[in-house]
Design a protein around this motif. Structure first.
Motif, PDB file in Angstrom:
ATOM      1  N   GLU A   1      21.043  -8.215 -18.572  1.00  0.00           N
ATOM      2  CA  GLU A   1      20.319  -8.162 -17.313  1.00  0.00           C
ATOM      3  C   GLU A   1      19.338  -9.322 -17.160  1.00  0.00           C
ATOM      4  O   GLU A   1      18.803  -9.842 -18.135  1.00  0.00           O
ATOM      5  N   ARG A   2      19.109  -9.693 -15.920  1.00  0.00           N
ATOM      6  CA  ARG A   2      18.087 -10.676 -15.580  1.00  0.00           C
ATOM      7  C   ARG A   2      17.213 -10.085 -14.475  1.00  0.00           C
ATOM      8  O   ARG A   2      17.696  -9.373 -13.601  1.00  0.00           O
ATOM      9  N   LYS A   3      15.944 -10.395 -14.523  1.00  0.00           N
ATOM     10  CA  LYS A   3      15.035  -9.882 -13.501  1.00  0.00           C
ATOM     11  C   LYS A   3      15.464 -10.372 -12.120  1.00  0.00           C
ATOM     12  O   LYS A   3      16.009 -11.463 -11.970  1.00  0.00           O
ATOM     13  N   ARG A   4      15.189  -9.547 -11.112  1.00  0.00           N
ATOM     14  CA  ARG A   4      15.423  -9.933  -9.722  1.00  0.00           C
ATOM     15  C   ARG A   4      14.279 -10.842  -9.275  1.00  0.00           C
ATOM     16  O   ARG A   4      13.159 -10.745  -9.782  1.00  0.00           O
ATOM     17  N   PRO A   5      14.522 -11.730  -8.302  1.00  0.00           N
ATOM     18  CA  PRO A   5      13.449 -12.629  -7.839  1.00  0.00           C
ATOM     19  C   PRO A   5      12.162 -11.899  -7.469  1.00  0.00           C
ATOM     20  O   PRO A   5      11.063 -12.418  -7.719  1.00  0.00           O
TER      21      PRO A   5
END
Length: 276
Positions: free
Chosen positions: A241-245
Motif C-alpha cells: 500500500e501507498r498513502k493517498r495524496p
C-alpha cells in the motif's frame, strides 16, 4: 518502459534471485545512472563497490543472518520498529503504510498481536523463529549474484555539518536512479539492513569490503535478475500500500489537506501488486 510506469512498478525484491550473474553492461549502466543524480554543488559524494566474489558474498550473508537472529531473539528489532507493523488488512487499508504482519509460522499465527509482548517474544524464541528468520535471510543474501556497497566521501559527509544532509540526500537520489533502473532491466534489489542493526557486525562488513578511512559505508544492497514467477519467502510481511495524496499533501498551508486527487492516484496503481 516509460518512466512513470517504472516508478509505479518499483518494488523491493524480498524473494530469491535467479543464479545468473548480472551482466557487466547492466552493472555499468546502474552506476552510470546513479552518477547522473543531483548533488549539492555537483559534489557527487557517492562511491560504490561492486561485489561478485562468492566468498565475500557468503561471508556477508553469514553476518546478515547472524545479525537478524540476534536482533529478533533479543527483541530489539520489534521494539525499535513497532510503529511500522500492521496486524490486519483493515488496519493496512486505513493507514496505507508500514508492513502487514501476515505471514508467520503456523504455531505463532494465533499470537500475532502479542509478538511485541514479553510472552510473544518468549514464544518466538522457544519456537526458534529468530533462527528460522536468520537462516532465511542468510540464504537470500548468499543467493545474490551481486552486492552493491554504497559509501560517502567523509570530506562531504561530515555528520555535524550541513553538508551531511546534502550528501545523504544526494545518495538517496543516486540510489533511486539505481532502483528504477533495476525495474527496467528485469533486476531486483533489496537493502541488506540487518548488519547495520549491530555495530560490530557492520564493522565486519566494512572490513570485508576494505572500506578506507576517507569513506563511510552507508548501505549494502543485493541485486540479481528476478524469476518470471516470484514466490514469497517462508516467513514474510508485505508493504504494497501507498498513502493517498490526501494523507500526505497539503494545499496552501499545512492546515489544509489536498482533496480530489485520491481517485486519480488509485487509478494509476499498477495492476500487478504481488511483490512489495
Amino acid at each position: 518502459m516509460e518512466l512513470f510506469e517504472a516508478i509505479r512498478r518499483r518494488r523491493t525484491t524480498n524473494g530469491a534471485f535467479l543464479p545468473d550473474p548480472v551482466s557487466e553492461e547492466h552493472q555499468r549502466l546502474l552506476v552510470e545512472l546513479a552518477g547522473r543524480a543531483p548533488s549539492q554543488l555537483n559534489s557527487q559524494p557517492w562511491r560504490f563497490v561492486i561485489v561478485e566474489e562468492r566468498d565475500t558474498i557468503d561471508r556477508i550473508a553469514d553476518i546478515s543472518g547472524r545479525s537478524m537472529t540476534r536482533t529478533m531473539a533479543e527483541g530489539s528489532f520489534f521494539s525499535r520498529y513497532r510503529p511500522y507493523f500492521r496486524f490486519s488488512q483493515a488496519e493496512m487499508d486505513e493507514r496505507r503504510d508500514g508492513m502487514l504482519f501476515d505471514k508467520l509460522p503456523g504455531p505463532l499465527r494465533p499470537f500475532t498481536k502479542q509478538v511485541f509482548t514479553r510472552r510473544g517474544q518468549l514464544l518466538m524464541n522457544t519456537l526458534r523463529v529468530p533462527q528460522t528468520l536468520g537462516e532465511e535471510n542468510r540464504k537470500l543474501v548468499a543467493g545474490s549474484p551481486l552486492l552493491l556497497g554504497v559509501m560517502l566521501d567523509r570530506d562531504e559527509y561530515q555528520k555535524e555539518a550541513r553538508n551531511a544532509f546534502y550528501s545523504v540526500f544526494s545518495m538517496g537520489a543516486a540510489m533511486e536512479n539505481v532502483w528504477l533502473a533495476t525495474t527496467e532491466l528485469g533486476l531486483g534489489i533489496q537493502f541488506v539492513s540487518f548488519p547495520m542493526e549491530i555495530e560490530e557486525a557492520w564493522a565486519e562488513v566494512e572490513d570485508l569490503l576494505a572500506v578506507p578511512p576517507e569513506l563511510e559505508l552507508m548501505a549494502v544492497y543485493r541485486i540479481g535478475y528476478v524469476p518470471p514467477e516470484r514466490r514469497r519467502p517462508a516467513i514474510d510481511w508485505v508493504s504494497n500500500e501507498r498513502k493517498r495524496p490526501s494523507q500526505y499533501v497539503f494545499r496552501g498551508t499545512c492546515a489544509t489537506p489536498q482533496t480530489g486527487w485520491d481517485d486519480v492516484s488509485e487509478a494509476g496503481e499498477p495492476a500487478e501488486r504481488s511483490a512489495p
